[in-house]
Design a protein around this motif. Structure first.
Motif, PDB file in Angstrom:
ATOM      1  N   MET A 145       0.831  -1.209   0.000  1.00  0.00           N
ATOM      2  CA  MET A 145       0.000   0.000   0.000  1.00  0.00           C
ATOM      3  C   MET A 145       0.861   1.253   0.000  1.00  0.00           C
ATOM      4  SD  MET A 145      -3.072  -0.751   2.642  1.00  0.00           S
ATOM      5  CE  MET A 145      -3.616  -2.418   2.877  1.00  0.00           C
ATOM      6  N   ARG A 146       1.973   1.238   0.769  1.00  0.00           N
ATOM      7  CA  ARG A 146       2.855   2.412   0.836  1.00  0.00           C
ATOM      8  C   ARG A 146       3.476   2.714  -0.518  1.00  0.00           C
ATOM      9  NH1 ARG A 146       4.034   0.327   5.761  1.00  0.00           N
ATOM     10  NH2 ARG A 146       5.917  -0.724   5.034  1.00  0.00           N
ATOM     11  N   GLU A 147       3.749   1.682  -1.308  1.00  0.00           N
ATOM     12  CA  GLU A 147       4.285   1.911  -2.650  1.00  0.00           C
ATOM     13  C   GLU A 147       3.305   2.741  -3.476  1.00  0.00           C
ATOM     14  OE1 GLU A 147       5.120  -1.988  -4.182  1.00  0.00           O
ATOM     15  OE2 GLU A 147       6.805  -2.283  -2.808  1.00  0.00           O
ATOM     16  N   LYS A 148       2.027   2.428  -3.378  1.00  0.00           N
ATOM     17  CA  LYS A 148       1.004   3.181  -4.117  1.00  0.00           C
ATOM     18  C   LYS A 148       0.865   4.597  -3.550  1.00  0.00           C
ATOM     19  CE  LYS A 148      -1.512  -0.917  -5.460  1.00  0.00           C
ATOM     20  NZ  LYS A 148      -2.691  -1.735  -5.308  1.00  0.00           N
ATOM     21  N   THR A 150       3.187   6.309  -2.062  1.00  0.00           N
ATOM     22  CA  THR A 150       4.387   7.048  -2.469  1.00  0.00           C
ATOM     23  C   THR A 150       4.216   7.617  -3.869  1.00  0.00           C
ATOM     24  OG1 THR A 150       5.794   5.734  -1.035  1.00  0.00           O
ATOM     25  CG2 THR A 150       6.879   6.876  -2.854  1.00  0.00           C
ATOM     26  N   GLU A 151       3.657   6.820  -4.765  1.00  0.00           N
ATOM     27  CA  GLU A 151       3.399   7.303  -6.126  1.00  0.00           C
ATOM     28  C   GLU A 151       2.454   8.496  -6.099  1.00  0.00           C
ATOM     29  OE1 GLU A 151       2.029   4.180  -8.735  1.00  0.00           O
ATOM     30  OE2 GLU A 151       3.559   2.796  -7.966  1.00  0.00           O
ATOM     31  N   GLU A 152       1.386   8.396  -5.331  1.00  0.00           N
ATOM     32  CA  GLU A 152       0.417   9.484  -5.237  1.00  0.00           C
ATOM     33  C   GLU A 152       1.023  10.735  -4.602  1.00  0.00           C
ATOM     34  OE1 GLU A 152      -2.751  10.082  -6.305  1.00  0.00           O
ATOM     35  OE2 GLU A 152      -2.456   8.231  -7.473  1.00  0.00           O
ATOM     36  N   MET A 153       1.819  10.542  -3.565  1.00  0.00           N
ATOM     37  CA  MET A 153       2.403  11.671  -2.846  1.00  0.00           C
ATOM     38  C   MET A 153       3.408  12.422  -3.710  1.00  0.00           C
ATOM     39  SD  MET A 153       0.920  12.072  -0.015  1.00  0.00           S
ATOM     40  CE  MET A 153       1.994  13.264   0.721  1.00  0.00           C
TER      41      MET A 153
END
Length: 158
Positions: A145-148, A150-153
């Protein structure tokens, strides 16, 4: 001995210096306690100096009051090559009672480093109980979830 101490509980009284304008313990004080417990737990597990890489999913459930006995428990729930994922719970209550209520919880990721600040391997933690396996699997799902996130952030970075 590295790889043997999986959890750490810190206990102390919430002090007047920790109070915010609303008369409750400041969230930043709880965050500091979490970081201290995370460091202590990760350093004990790895036998190395550790740095905070991530703290997330922080939930402030109930306030901590001045004079409460505070318990901050950090527990290894997953290990990578150089990182340790820790489940952290903050509980507080009247110091004359053994009853404590959950006030804050989160996940922290700590990385073991050498004297030059370079990541170094940590002992592997292997889950044994059903709850351990559940927590490890949860940590793995959170990584994805953090990978996704990170992309959004990245859209918010200038």
């Amino acid at each position: 001995m590295p790889g043997t101490e999986r959890s750490l509980t810190m206990r102390f009284l919430a002090e007047p210096k920790d109070v915010n304008f609303g008369g409750k313990v400041h969230g930043g004080a709880a965050m500091k306690w979490i970081d201290l417990a995370a460091y202590g737990c990760a350093a004990a597990w790895s036998g190395k100096y550790c740095i905070t890489a991530y703290v997330g999913g922080m939930r402030f459930v109930q306030p901590v009051l001045v004079g409460n006995m505070v318990e901050v428990e950090a527990k290894v729930i997953y290990t990578g090559r150089t990182s340790m994922h820790l489940g952290i719970e903050v509980r507080a209550g009247d110091p004359t009672s053994s009853e404590k209520h959950l006030t804050t919880h989160c996940v922290a990721i700590m990385v073991a480093v050498d004297d030059k600040g370079k990541p170094v391997p940590v002992p592997e933690w292997v889950p044994v109980t059903e709850n351990d396996i559940f927590m490890r699997d949860s940590a793995i799902r959170l990584m994805r979830m953090r990978e996704k996130i990170t992309e959004e952030m990245s859209a918010h970075l200038s």
